[in-house]
Design a protein around this motif. Structure first.
Motif, PDB file in Angstrom:
ATOM      1  N   PRO B 216       1.641   1.739 -12.052  1.00 43.96           N
ATOM      2  CA  PRO B 216       2.296   0.989 -10.981  1.00 43.96           C
ATOM      3  C   PRO B 216       2.054   1.908  -9.682  1.00 43.96           C
ATOM      4  CG  PRO B 216       3.854   1.709 -12.686  1.00 43.96           C
ATOM      5  CD  PRO B 216       2.708   2.507 -12.907  1.00 43.96           C
ATOM      6  N   ASN B 219       0.075  -0.345  -6.549  1.00 47.33           N
ATOM      7  CA  ASN B 219       0.985  -1.471  -5.887  1.00 47.33           C
ATOM      8  C   ASN B 219       2.219  -1.007  -5.073  1.00 47.33           C
ATOM      9  OD1 ASN B 219      -0.177  -3.826  -6.623  1.00 47.33           O
ATOM     10  ND2 ASN B 219       0.583  -3.907  -8.696  1.00 47.33           N
ATOM     11  N   LYS B 220       2.696  -0.132  -5.678  1.00 44.84           N
ATOM     12  CA  LYS B 220       4.116   0.629  -5.117  1.00 44.84           C
ATOM     13  C   LYS B 220       3.496   1.167  -3.670  1.00 44.84           C
ATOM     14  CE  LYS B 220       8.218   1.997  -5.302  1.00 44.84           C
ATOM     15  NZ  LYS B 220       9.322   2.092  -6.241  1.00 44.84           N
ATOM     16  N   ASN B 222       1.082   0.301  -1.722  1.00 43.60           N
ATOM     17  CA  ASN B 222       0.936  -1.180  -0.995  1.00 43.60           C
ATOM     18  C   ASN B 222       1.994  -1.558  -0.208  1.00 43.60           C
ATOM     19  OD1 ASN B 222      -1.723  -1.423  -1.142  1.00 43.60           O
ATOM     20  ND2 ASN B 222      -1.631  -2.770  -2.926  1.00 43.60           N
ATOM     21  N   LYS B 223       3.353  -1.090  -0.645  1.00 40.42           N
ATOM     22  CA  LYS B 223       4.496  -1.571  -0.168  1.00 40.42           C
ATOM     23  C   LYS B 223       5.268  -0.668   0.569  1.00 40.42           C
ATOM     24  CE  LYS B 223       4.538  -5.453  -3.103  1.00 40.42           C
ATOM     25  NZ  LYS B 223       5.564  -6.410  -4.037  1.00 40.42           N
ATOM     26  N   ASN B 304      -4.397   5.023  -3.613  1.00 40.24           N
ATOM     27  CA  ASN B 304      -4.479   3.558  -3.330  1.00 40.24           C
ATOM     28  C   ASN B 304      -5.709   2.850  -2.586  1.00 40.24           C
ATOM     29  OD1 ASN B 304      -4.084   1.288  -1.049  1.00 40.24           O
ATOM     30  ND2 ASN B 304      -2.457   0.853  -2.420  1.00 40.24           N
ATOM     31  N   ASP B 308      -8.830   0.642  -4.422  1.00 41.19           N
ATOM     32  CA  ASP B 308      -9.066  -0.344  -3.581  1.00 41.19           C
ATOM     33  C   ASP B 308     -10.700  -0.767  -3.777  1.00 41.19           C
ATOM     34  OD1 ASP B 308      -7.906  -2.980  -2.936  1.00 41.19           O
ATOM     35  OD2 ASP B 308      -7.553  -2.095  -0.817  1.00 41.19           O
ATOM     36  N   ILE B 349       9.058  -5.462  -6.553  1.00 42.18           N
ATOM     37  CA  ILE B 349       7.611  -4.829  -6.846  1.00 42.18           C
ATOM     38  C   ILE B 349       6.978  -5.761  -7.880  1.00 42.18           C
ATOM     39  CG2 ILE B 349       6.158  -2.905  -7.879  1.00 42.18           C
ATOM     40  CD1 ILE B 349       7.095  -2.142  -5.323  1.00 42.18           C
TER      41      ILE B 349
END
Lengths: 278, 349, 320
Positions: B216, B219-220, B222-223, B304, B308, B349
């Motif tokens: 996770p 994605n985490k 990203n936020k 991250n 990507d 999330i």
């Protein structure tokens, strides 16, 4: 190991002509010619791409290519700010310099075919925009209406003044020149680029290319969005301290993108997803 | 599989040296690092990981790109022999696979040779990697968070286990198998040896920390770009480059000219995103002027941005940065903090 | 410890400070980590013991743009050497003394992780225990007992200022009379060696430098907004890890902190490759002491050695 595979090796180019662009002599434009014919044949570029300008012993700096592929040789405009640019300003006509490139992507000239184009520029970041304008004028029938909004702090700080005069007289390109504050003898527009853009109010169905200092881009984008430009029709070119130019050295990273290979040209559609792009 | 008595290792290394320049963990001052060795007696059979990572073998801290003079440009060439690295742990072997994505494969730009790094390729292509099982992971190791294992063979040409009196070598890649088949002096392995290896593996695994599910994390990350958590994490960072220089995966570099008059060389040097001047432009503008932005860059790049671009995290859990950080900014704690972080904007999330 | 927590709670509650910089438990054995305490709740995280290695005052001057937050009044927990750094900042006009609240703690010396590691031949240390004058070091398959002083930082062994010379509150009992062995023995011993031997040692030692600048960045006295190493117009020195470049970096850094180094040893602890950094810094300190009878950071009313002039100073280095 063959040199031709080695991206770190600059090709030699000769300084043909130097133009001092402004009275304080901080901006100079260099016309370079290829020393070797094979280099020239291999060097294929498009408006918007950049090169690493190399002075042996001092290092390299990235500059957008100011010439158009329709012209001979390469043109760069260099502002004197650091140690490499300082050294570039000491160059004389006839000197040999090193060039690596072309690097990065280019303005979406294919997509622009048949479309109206608005070009918004500021200061000496007008280099690749010149490349683009020359290219479009050379292939004039491929493009619709061409509108240019170009701002500088002071009338002296415009680059390519002679060409601006010529373009101003043409009827197939509309030129809006503006300076920050009123200056005696200046009979054109007055005001910051974002405000002038608002006044000019270009047709939002056209495509827009914005290039200039980060602060100008930052305040011009909301104006364009307000006028109604589509997010994927606004393009800009970012500046970072590119070193390797091939996406490895890490300096020009913005989010997961590298300005040197994923850019320098980005659409607003892409940019809004990248944090802290400017 | 080939079994070699420890006392006879030198014969094997000499055999290896016929075709390869051999690098191995060795003493460099009070610390262990990978360096070119002349005999097996220089090998440091460290029970723990080396202090400096082996990335230096393929991506030296300072490397000449070319020399210039009145005669033009001269690009340095490698000696005839390819490189063999003895004694690499799997965390380091994995790191080379990651670096090769950046330098060797030009993964993002598959069609163009210009995006491949010739200096990396002339060392990495044709190299022979001896991946040695890690019998005793340290308390700072967390390779198991990244699907690593002290006995993993991924990326190895030849897999080596130190069983006490012997080294047991197993060819993994074709290159490794071919090389091992040429060495005739070894002994046959027995069932006892295999049992021993299984036991060692079990012991090594027992030293590893509890696995943290890091899926996770991407994605985490990203936020949380704009969240205050970065200030909390970075407050104590002093922006030295120790973590990035000992890291086997960090690969940012600078290009610099050294010389006088018309003679000199262009070199590339390790650089660090932790340094304030890393992104500062000639105009004075600095896109990452704050320490917080730089710490965020380092962590985001690892967990991250790299994901990507290359579909994996840029970290192998080797723990070196944990050991050297002068202010104990422990990346394991950063990961946990990010995973546990509750978003202030009520974003799900 | 309880006294410390109580005091810090008090000054945070009274809003005497916006933040208190102290040490909290680190993630590794023998490690403490800098923490920034802003609330009464977080005060409980504070610790002080032999693992509290860092000189926290470095955060007072380092890169003002570290984080976006700006604290007006900062409380900071100080050992003797740390307090001397604050004195240094004050005489060098880097901070206003009234903007910091110093909480002095009695220091019996702090651990040097690297020396501990050498004591157990590089084996990994997982736990430790102090037994009066001894330290019991524990690892996976071993337990060893060593004299406590063998585990302390070198500067602590010759420290003349274990009690903060400058403080607003002092927790516990000052050590007062400290019996200090010859502080410059290591420098004198080194000076006994031949020039060739000394040069060989310096070359070997500094060839290991990886130019990560941890020594510079952790150093409380190194607070230039732009270090000479980072300047490129002109570029003063090469940035390679070649030994000549590295030696020049360390030599110049030492000259820049001449008469300003408080010998906290932060650089030594921070160095990831264990350079003998004090062989240079202590020598410079000795020279300053002998020539100008000056010890950095001990007197808040005294001008820095390199910023003042007395007629009776020794000038043999100029006049020959």
């Amino acid at each position: 190991m063959c040199n031709c595979d080695n991206t770190y090796i600059p090709i030699p180019m000769k300084v043909e002509k130097i133009v001092i662009d402004n009275p304080d002599r901080s901006l100079r434009t260099y016309d370079l010619s290829f020393v070797n014919e094979e280099d020239e044949n291999k060097f294929k570029y498009m408006p918007g791409q950049f090169c690493e300008f190399s002075i042996l012993g001092k290092g390299e700096s990235p500059f957008g290519i100011a010439s158009s592929p329709t012209e001979e040789g390469l043109k760069f405009t260099v502002s004197r700010t650091g140690s490499v640019t300082n050294e570039i300003h000491y160059l004389e006509e006839g000197d040999i310099v090193g060039i690596r490139g072309p690097m990065g992507n280019w303005y979406p000239l294919e997509k622009l075919k048949g479309q109206d184009v608005v070009i918004v520029g500021g200061g000496f970041a007008f280099t690749t925009l010149r490349s683009m304008i020359v290219y479009m004028l050379e292939n004039r029938d491929d493009y619709g209406k061409i509108t240019v909004i170009y701002g500088a702090r002071h009338p002296d700080l415009f680059i390519y003044k002679e060409e601006l005069k010529i373009w101003d007289k043409r009827d197939d390109i509309i030129l809006h020149l503006t300076v920050d504050k009123p200056v005696k003898g200046w009979d054109k527009l007055c005001g910051f680029v974002p405000a002038i853009t608002k006044d000019v109010k270009p047709d939002p169905t056209s495509w827009c290319i914005v290039c200039g200092p980060p602060i100008m881009i930052k305040f011009t984008l909301p104006v364009l969005l307000e006028i109604g430009f589509a997010h994927d029709k606004i393009y800009t070119s970012l500046e970072r301290r590119m070193k390797c130019g091939i996406g490895k050295c890490g300096r020009c990273g913005i989010g997961s993108k590298y300005v040197c290979i994923d850019g320098p040209v980005f659409s607003y559609e892409e940019l809004k997803k990248i944090p802290d792009a400017f | 599989m080939v079994k070699i008595k420890k006392t006879e290792l030198n014969e094997f290394i000499e055999f290896l040296m016929k075709d390869y320049d051999v690098y191995s963990p060795a003493d460099v001052g009070k610390k262990a690092a990978f360096k070119k060795i002349k005999s097996a007696f220089e090998i440091k059979h460290a029970i723990t990981n080396t202090h400096l990572s082996p990335k230096d073998v393929f991506f030296p801290q300072s490397e000449v790109l070319f020399q210039y003079s009145d005669d033009g440009l001269k690009v340095p060439k490698r000696e005839e022999k390819a490189i063999a690295v003895w004694g690499m742990r799997n965390c380091d072997t994995s790191s080379l696979l990651m670096l090769n994505k950046v330098f060797g494969d030009a993964h993002q730009m598959p069609d163009k040779d210009m995006y491949k790094d010739p200096y990396w390729k002339m060392k990495y292509d044709n190299c022979l990697i001896f991946n040695q099982a890690c019998n005793e992971p340290l308390s700072t190791c967390f390779c198991n968070w990244f699907e690593g294992n002290p006995f993993a063979k991924k990326g190895a040409d030849i897999f080596v286990v130190d069983t006490g009196d012997h080294f047991i070598l197993e060819g993994i890649s074709d290159k490794g198998k071919t090389f091992l088949s040429k060495y005739k002096a070894g002994e046959e392995t027995t069932k006892v040896d295999l049992n021993k290896i299984a036991k060692l593996k079990e012991t090594a695994e027992s030293y590893l920390p509890d696995v943290v599910d890091i899926k996770p994390l991407f994605n985490k990350m990203n936020k949380i770009w704009d969240e205050p958590i970065w200030e909390e994490i970075s407050a104590k960072c002093i922006n030295c480059g120790a973590c990035t220089f000992v890291c086997p995966t960090c690969h940012c570099f600078d290009v610099s000219d050294e010389g006088k008059g018309k003679k000199g060389q262009r070199i590339r040097l390790w650089d660090s995103c932790m340094f304030q001047i890393f992104t500062r432009e000639a105009s004075g503008h600095n896109p990452r002027g704050l320490s917080t932005q730089r710490v965020r860059q380092r962590i985001m790049h690892k967990y991250n941005y790299f994901m990507d671009n290359y579909e994996q995290y840029l970290c192998t859990g080797c723990g070196r940065c944990v050991q050297v950080c002068p202010v104990n900014l422990d990346i394991r704690e950063v990961i946990k903090k990010v995973l546990d972080y509750k978003l202030s904007k009520n974003e799900e999330i | 410890m309880q006294q410390l927590v109580k005091k810090v709670k008090e000054i945070i509650k009274n809003k005497e400070v916006d933040v208190v910089i102290g040490w909290g438990r680190g993630s590794l054995p023998f490690s403490a980590t800098p923490i920034f305490v802003e609330t009464e709740k977080d005060v409980e995280k504070l610790i002080f013991d032999e693992t509290c290695r860092n000189n926290l005052t470095t955060y007072l001057t380092k890169d003002k743009r570290r984080i976006s937050k700006e604290y007006k009044k900062i409380g900071i927990i100080v050992k003797g050497c740390d307090s001397r750094s604050v004195v240094l900042y004050t005489v060098e006009n880097q901070i206003k003394r009234e903007n910091v609240v110093l909480i002095g703690v009695p220091c019996n010396g702090v651990f040097e992780k690297k020396k501990l590691s050498q004591l157990v031949e590089g084996k990994e240390i997982l736990d430790f225990q102090i037994d009066v004058d001894n330290i019991i070091i524990k690892g996976r398959n071993f337990e060893q007992t060593h004299p406590l002083k063998d585990a302390l930082c070198d500067p602590c062994l010759t420290c003349q200022y274990p009690d903060a010379p400058e403080y607003d509150y002092f927790i516990g009992t000052p050590r007062k009379d400290v019996n200090v062995p010859d502080a410059y023995k290591m420098i004198n011993d080194f000076g006994e060696k031949s020039a060739e031997e000394r040069w060989a040692y310096i070359q070997e030692e500094y060839s290991k430098c990886i130019r990560c600048y941890a020594c510079r960045n952790i150093c409380p006295s190194c607070y230039c907004p732009e270090c000479f190493v980072d300047q490129n117009d002109p570029q003063w020195i090469g940035k390679t890890p070649e030994v000549t470049d590295s030696i020049i970096f360390h030599l110049i850094r030492n000259l820049h902190v001449a008469g300003r180094c408080v010998d906290c040893g932060a650089c030594v602890s921070a160095c990831p490759v264990d350079l003998d950094l004090r062989i240079m810094s202590k020598k410079v300190e000795k020279e300053i002491k002998e020539r100008f009878d000056y010890t950095a950071g001990t007197d808040i009313n005294e001008k820095p050695a390199m910023a003042s002039y007395c007629e009776n100073e020794k000038q043999d280095f100029i006049m020959g």
